[in-house]
Design an enzyme around this catalytic site. Structure first.
Site: not given
Length: 188
Positions: A55, A63, A72, A98
């Site tokens: 993770d 983000n 991305d 993620e």
């Protein structure tokens, strides 16, 4: 020619259904289907099977601060980095968001830990252009490891054990690899 074209289209459609479009890794559906086969093979051969759940640390903040396009880009870089850190015989897949999973056939605890650390260190060294005038902070990953058959006989048990180990990595400060340690059940 039409039959050949239809066959190519079928193969392409099948591949698209199994591959995460953003990262190019296998998707969760393919992972779950293929992992069951790997577990059956490990059982038959009486060999271990390593599961590493990964993770990206603080991904939501990346983000929020840099935008989804940069998020991305981080996911794509991570996918390439993790894929390069494992053997071709292993499977890397995007589990969701993620979160990623690697399946390592015929790999016991010590070797799994080495692979997890190789991934972690490679991610630490990743350089991702931010696309802005703000420099991108270092990306890190937390990893949780479980081994068949010690930590579970089925896929759900193994993923749950790897997830608990991943949570322990996060709880202990992130950017680390943790092997699952079964908790003693309290006597009733």
């Amino acid at each position: 020619a039409t039959a050949l074209s239809n066959l190519r289209l079928l193969e392409s459609t099948k591949e698209q259904a199994n591959v995460d479009e953003l990262t190019g890794l296998y998707n969760r559906r393919f992972l779950e289907e293929y992992a069951r086969k790997l577990i059956a093979m490990a059982r038959r051969k009486e060999q271990p099977l390593g599961v590493i759940m990964m993770d990206l640390d603080h991904f939501k903040e990346f983000n929020d601060v840099y935008g989804h396009e940069t998020g991305d880009r981080i996911l794509r870089h991570f996918a390439k980095t993790a894929s390069r850190a494992i053997r071709e015989a292993n499977l890397a897949a995007r589990y969701g968001g993620e979160e990623f999973v690697a399946m390592l056939p015929e790999t016991g605890p010590q070797s799994c830990l080495l692979v997890a650390e190789r991934i972690r260190l490679a991610v630490e060294r990743m350089v991702i252009p931010s696309g802005t005038d703000k420099p991108m902070p270092q990306v890190t990953v937390s990893l949780g490891i479980a081994i068949y058959p010690e930590h579970g006989q089925g896929l759900e048990d193994l993923l749950q054990a790897a997830d608990k180990a991943l949570y322990e990595s996060k709880r202990a400060g992130r950017n680390r690899s943790t092997m699952y340690v079964p908790q003693e059940e309290p006597a009733s």
